[in-house]
Design an enzyme around this catalytic site. Structure first.
Site, PDB file in Angstrom:
ATOM      1  N   LYS A 133       0.700  -1.082   0.120  1.00 41.57           N
ATOM      2  CA  LYS A 133      -0.148   0.002   0.074  1.00 41.57           C
ATOM      3  C   LYS A 133       0.924   1.308  -0.067  1.00 41.57           C
ATOM      4  CE  LYS A 133      -2.064  -0.923   3.979  1.00 41.57           C
ATOM      5  NZ  LYS A 133      -1.460  -2.497   4.153  1.00 41.57           N
ATOM      6  N   ARG A 188      -9.877   0.843   8.449  1.00 40.62           N
ATOM      7  CA  ARG A 188      -9.401  -0.276   8.741  1.00 40.62           C
ATOM      8  C   ARG A 188     -10.642  -1.140   9.414  1.00 40.62           C
ATOM      9  NH1 ARG A 188      -3.828   0.680   8.800  1.00 40.62           N
ATOM     10  NH2 ARG A 188      -2.677  -1.422   9.151  1.00 40.62           N
ATOM     11  N   ARG A 211      11.740  -5.783   5.058  1.00 42.69           N
ATOM     12  CA  ARG A 211      11.804  -4.144   4.788  1.00 42.69           C
ATOM     13  C   ARG A 211      12.508  -3.454   5.638  1.00 42.69           C
ATOM     14  NH1 ARG A 211       5.638  -1.727   5.452  1.00 42.69           N
ATOM     15  NH2 ARG A 211       5.677  -2.856   7.433  1.00 42.69           N
ATOM     16  N   ARG A 233      11.169  -1.367  11.044  1.00 43.90           N
ATOM     17  CA  ARG A 233      10.099  -1.091  11.805  1.00 43.90           C
ATOM     18  C   ARG A 233       9.794  -1.870  13.112  1.00 43.90           C
ATOM     19  NH1 ARG A 233       4.969   0.346   8.203  1.00 43.90           N
ATOM     20  NH2 ARG A 233       3.570  -0.956   9.925  1.00 43.90           N
ATOM     21  N   ARG A 283      -0.702  -8.997  13.281  1.00 46.63           N
ATOM     22  CA  ARG A 283      -1.386  -7.996  12.497  1.00 46.63           C
ATOM     23  C   ARG A 283      -2.159  -8.764  11.101  1.00 46.63           C
ATOM     24  NH1 ARG A 283       4.270  -5.361  10.703  1.00 46.63           N
ATOM     25  NH2 ARG A 283       2.882  -4.057   9.217  1.00 46.63           N
TER      26      ARG A 283
END
Ligand code: AP5
Length: 223
Positions: A19, A94, A133, A166, A177
């Site tokens: 996203k 969400r 990431r 992160r 998540r």
């Protein structure tokens, strides 16, 4: 490509679905404001604001921050001048309650969600994407150690900042998540589909190819 009137785009998809990667491309191509509630919340946490202090625990556990807190934060941004030509909502809504709130906020401005773009990526791909990431805390650029490595390991190509992982990209938090996504956010697909403005794009492949699919879908659905 320029757009003649404001366009509001909701970007839906699982954690790590791309996203943020695609929102940057869409906002640049359509001259829209990128509103990422994840980025806004991380900024509140970094500045240790009252909202950041309250949100931090939820985020560290991979849970959703309560709807009222995120809604208030978003409201201010929506009324800013930069939001006038339209927004790409990345990570918002969400929950169904957030989707209803967003409808109300946009209606006050004489606007609506024009397009909901769903980036569909299977769960098994997401874990590898998120554990690999690396993000730049200075300029927000996002890399991946395998799929999109920086030229120099650990250093941002764009600004020379030191890349970080992160805090919520740990395997146990990622799994939570994903669970929360399937439970609370996936029902939004039906919500937007029933309104006839959902477009689904397969999110596996090169980011450039996926962007072209999203751009085409926007052209088809924008009304
Ligand atoms: P948020 O920051 O929104 O996280 P998320 O939804 O889990 O999404 P991510 O940012 O992890 O992934 P992405 O889809 O943007 O993927 P990316 O482009 O980076 O939210 C974090 C937390 O904040 C939540 O858990 C919650 O606590 C809170 N929160 C936020 N909004 C909220 C709300 N509305 N209500 C309540 N709480 C809220 O890509 C991932 C990786 O894959 C990168 O390394 C990238 O380089 C790579 N990649 C991208 N595209 C591809 C591709 N096509 N092929 C291979 N690799 C790719």
């Amino acid at each position: 490509m320029m757009v003649a009137r404001s366009v509001d785009v909701v970007l839906l998809g699982p954690p790590g679905g791309g996203k943020g990667t695609q929102a940057k491309r869409l906002t640049a191509a359509f001259e829209l404001l990128h509103l990422s509630t994840g980025d806004l919340l991380r900024d509140e946490v970094k500045r240790a604001t009252p909202l950041g202090v309250e949100a931090q625990g939820y985020m560290q556990r991979g849970e959703l921050v309560p709807d009222e807190l995120v809604g208030k934060m978003l409201m201010g941004r929506l009324h800013s001048q930069q939001a006038g030509s339209g927004c790409v909502f990345d990570g918002y809504p969400r929950t169904l309650a957030q989707a209803t709130l967003l409808d109300g906020l946009l209606a006050e401005l004489g606007r609506r969600v024009d397009v909901a773009l769903y980036i569909n990526v299977p769960d098994e791909e997401l874990l590898a994407r998120l554990t690999g990431r690396r993000s730049c805390p200075v300029c927000g650029a996002v890399f991946h150690v395998v799929h999109n490595p920086p030229r120099q390991e650990g250093i941002c190509d764009a600004c020379g900042g030191t890349l970080v992982q992160r805090a919520d990209d740990r395997e146990d938090v990622i799994r939570e998540r994903l669970r929360v996504y399937h439970e609370s956010t996936a029902p939004l697909l039906g919500f937007y589909r029933s309104r006839g403005n959902l477009a689904e794009v397969q999110g596996v492949g090169s980011p450039d190819a996926i962007f072209e699919e999203l751009r085409a879908a926007m052209g088809r659905l924008k009304r």
